[in-house]
Design a protein around this motif. Structure first.
Motif, short mmCIF file in Angstrom:
data_model
loop_
_atom_site.label_atom_id
_atom_site.label_comp_id
_atom_site.label_asym_id
_atom_site.label_seq_id
_atom_site.Cartn_x
_atom_site.Cartn_y
_atom_site.Cartn_z
N ASP A 237 -4.86 -6.28 -9.78
CA ASP A 237 -3.68 -6.83 -9.54
C ASP A 237 -2.29 -6.56 -9.01
O ASP A 237 -1.25 -7.35 -7.79
CB ASP A 237 -2.80 -6.74 -11.12
N ARG A 238 -2.65 -4.75 -8.16
CA ARG A 238 -1.32 -4.46 -7.43
C ARG A 238 -1.57 -4.35 -6.44
O ARG A 238 -1.06 -3.95 -5.62
CB ARG A 238 -0.88 -3.14 -8.55
N PHE A 239 -3.00 -4.47 -5.92
CA PHE A 239 -3.23 -3.54 -4.41
C PHE A 239 -2.63 -4.44 -3.58
O PHE A 239 -1.98 -4.63 -2.30
CB PHE A 239 -4.86 -3.70 -4.74
N PRO A 240 -3.12 -6.15 -4.06
CA PRO A 240 -1.69 -7.05 -2.67
C PRO A 240 -0.95 -6.55 -2.80
O PRO A 240 0.19 -6.59 -1.17
CB PRO A 240 -2.28 -8.60 -3.39
N ASP A 241 0.13 -5.96 -3.40
CA ASP A 241 1.33 -5.89 -2.97
C ASP A 241 1.52 -4.28 -1.90
O ASP A 241 2.23 -4.89 -0.96
CB ASP A 241 2.31 -5.64 -4.60
N PHE A 242 0.64 -3.75 -2.14
CA PHE A 242 0.71 -2.58 -0.84
C PHE A 242 -0.47 -3.27 0.42
O PHE A 242 -0.15 -3.24 1.61
CB PHE A 242 -0.57 -1.51 -1.91
N ALA A 243 -1.19 -4.39 0.23
CA ALA A 243 -1.44 -4.78 1.36
C ALA A 243 -0.31 -5.30 2.07
O ALA A 243 -0.74 -5.71 3.42
CB ALA A 243 -3.14 -5.27 1.26
N PHE A 291 -4.99 4.79 -4.95
CA PHE A 291 -5.18 4.19 -6.89
C PHE A 291 -3.39 5.21 -6.81
O PHE A 291 -2.67 4.14 -7.37
CB PHE A 291 -6.29 4.47 -7.82
N THR A 292 -3.07 6.56 -6.77
CA THR A 292 -2.53 6.99 -7.37
C THR A 292 -0.77 6.32 -6.93
O THR A 292 0.54 5.90 -7.50
CB THR A 292 -2.04 8.56 -6.80
N SER A 293 -0.77 6.03 -5.26
CA SER A 293 -0.04 5.31 -4.97
C SER A 293 0.53 4.07 -5.05
O SER A 293 2.12 3.64 -4.90
CB SER A 293 -0.02 5.30 -2.92
N ALA A 298 7.59 3.81 -2.89
CA ALA A 298 8.00 4.65 -2.78
C ALA A 298 6.85 5.79 -2.85
O ALA A 298 6.94 6.02 -1.67
CB ALA A 298 9.19 5.53 -3.64
N SER A 299 5.09 5.34 -3.49
CA SER A 299 4.48 6.02 -2.18
C SER A 299 3.55 5.24 -1.31
O SER A 299 2.35 6.12 -0.83
CB SER A 299 3.61 6.25 -3.30
N PHE A 300 3.96 3.90 -0.95
CA PHE A 300 3.22 3.19 -0.07
C PHE A 300 2.66 4.08 1.05
O PHE A 300 1.91 4.09 1.91
CB PHE A 300 3.70 1.83 -0.09
N PRO A 301 3.93 4.94 1.90
CA PRO A 301 3.92 4.96 3.05
C PRO A 301 2.85 6.50 2.88
O PRO A 301 1.90 6.94 3.72
CB PRO A 301 5.02 5.95 3.63
N LEU A 302 2.49 6.70 1.49
CA LEU A 302 1.53 7.76 1.74
C LEU A 302 -0.01 7.51 2.15
O LEU A 302 -0.55 8.14 3.24
CB LEU A 302 1.61 8.76 0.03
#
Length: 458
Positions: A237-243, A291-293, A298-302
């Motif tokens: 559900d969440r990874f598309p936001d990061f992608a 996964f933790t990011s 705020a953790s996306f850059p890591l």
């Protein structure tokens, strides 16, 4: 590590329970006290353990409604300083109406401590979750799960037999009694929603306003096993936001110009590292970092810099002492709440299926944990019930990697007429006061301040 004999007292059951408050050493804006509670609630006259409790009293006693208990995440995380670190972020109308109370659950922080004494690679916090080896091999995970279960049996003492979500709910009610409150309001976050829900089920007439922020599926046949399995759903559900975020910054990170390209890049890098790990990065560690990011934008850059191929930076991990308590309390809670399947072959098959259906998490959510080798019998799980007043409000992000929206819907269904839900169109873990969604924050605040209790979509 200190054994249980150094921690458990034999205070008589009739000992005074009124707290003696002093200034907290680590949080001078708070008062702290220590309560004595039964080690085993089936033996209320037997050995007792300590619970560390804290509070910040309202500055407006004329507006005071009661106590708002902050129930920490975990299982295994302390909560004694939460009135300062989290409670003081509450809006002024909430602070005016409640004494904000925190506590260290049994086994954590300044309460009677628990430890399994895990050592060596098993004590590496960044890789504690059971990430499978190359091509889904779980042999290393099986061996590790056995070692941790054995260490808990060898070093944990009687305390580990008496740590569970049911026991935490009983401790919560002892806190209520010690504070002299007829009813208790609470704000549970992540795992903290489950003991809050158990307390509201076991003692419905002793609850006032209950906020469940980022709830897991309360299925009594699975409990923590189901929460772990749902990490796969949450990541999907969440990874598309990061992608999408990374694709918009392709000139900086070079992970792909579209979300699909970013996803393919991540899967390819993880597979390559499975078979050809770098000294500072394996496929399992990459998956763990990503996964933790996902828990916070705020953790996306890591995650993006590690995926880009930069050297892996030092990762934030708990202190060795805190880690031992997280392992012990986390394992005891998960394993004592419900019986887990023990078949290694069944776990291997489940991992293979999970890797196909949810490739982003590489089979970890379906993998084996120490509970499959736990030496103690599990208790009877609590079935969350609709019996009681209409005083439960869920706050839930729609794209939560740890506690996905689908699981929270099942928590809401379990409470039936008692519950309403604030659905927040945000990603990450934690809904109330966590992501700047003014609509969602206002709905929860209104519930705590004046009892406004209705469904909302924000």
């Amino acid at each position: 590590m200190l054994g249980l004999a150094a921690c458990v007292t034999t205070t008589p059951a009739h000992a005074a329970t009124t707290p003696t408050w002093t200034t907290c050493v680590d949080a001078p804006l708070q008062e702290c006290a220590t309560l004595q509670v039964p080690l085993d609630y089936r033996d209320p006259g037997g050995p007792r353990i300590s619970l560390a409790v804290s509070r910040i009293r309202t500055a407006r006693p004329d507006l005071r409604r009661g106590v708002l208990l902050l129930i920490p995440t975990g299982p295994g995380n302390p909560g004694l300083t939460r009135p300062t670190t989290l409670g003081l972020r509450l809006p002024r109308p909430v602070l005016d109406r409640y004494d904000i109370v925190g506590f260290d659950p049994r086994g954590t922080g300044r309460s009677t401590p628990a430890s399994c004494g895990v050592t060596g690679p098993d004590a590496e916090a960044a890789l504690f979750s059971p990430w499978p080896g190359p091509d889904g091999d779980i042999s290393g995970n099986v061996a590790k799960a056995k070692r941790i279960a054995d260490a808990c049996a060898r070093n944990g003492g009687d305390l580990l037999r008496h740590i569970s979500s049911r026991t935490e709910a009983m401790d919560i009610d002892r806190i209520r009694q010690a504070l002299g409150e007829r009813t208790l309001s609470s704000w549970g976050v992540s795992y903290g929603t489950y003991p809050a829900a158990v307390h509201a089920t076991l003692f419905p007439d002793r609850t006032d306003r209950v906020v469940l922020d980022s709830s897991g599926d309360p299925d009594p046949s699975r409990v923590a096993r189901g929460w772990a399995a749902n990490f796969a759903v949450g990541a999907r559900d969440r990874f598309p936001d990061f992608a999408a975020w990374a694709a918009a910054r392709d000139a900086e990170y070079h992970l792909g110009a579209t979300p699909d390209a970013v996803t393919r890049h991540y899967l390819a890098v993880a597979e390559t590292l499975d078979h050809n790990p770098r000294p500072d990065l394996s496929g399992a560690l990459l998956r763990s970092i990503v996964f933790t990011s996902l828990q916070s934008d705020a953790s996306f850059p890591l995650a993006a810099t590690v995926l880009r191929g930069d050297p892996t930076p030092p990762l934030p991990v708990p202190s060795p002492e805190a880690f031992q308590r997280i392992v012990a309390v986390g394992a005891a809670t998960a394993c004592n709440d419900v019986r887990w399947p023990r078949s290694v072959e069944a776990h291997a098959a489940a991992v293979a299926r999970d890797r196909t259906e949810y490739p982003l998490t590489g089979g970890m959510p379906a993998n084996i944990w120490a509970c499959s080798f736990w030496p103690y019998p599990a208790g009877d799980p609590v079935v969350i019930s609709s019996r009681g007043p209409e005083n439960v409000l869920l706050a839930q992000n729609r794209r939560d990697p740890n506690t996905p929206y689908s699981g929270a819907l099942r928590m809401r269904a379990a409470f039936g007429h008692r519950a309403r839900m604030v659905s927040v169109d945000s990603g990450g873990h934690g809904a109330y006061l966590a992501n700047g969604n003014a609509c969602g924050d206002a709905a929860v605040t209104a519930f705590l301040v004046d009892g406004t209790h209705r469904d909302a979509t924000c």
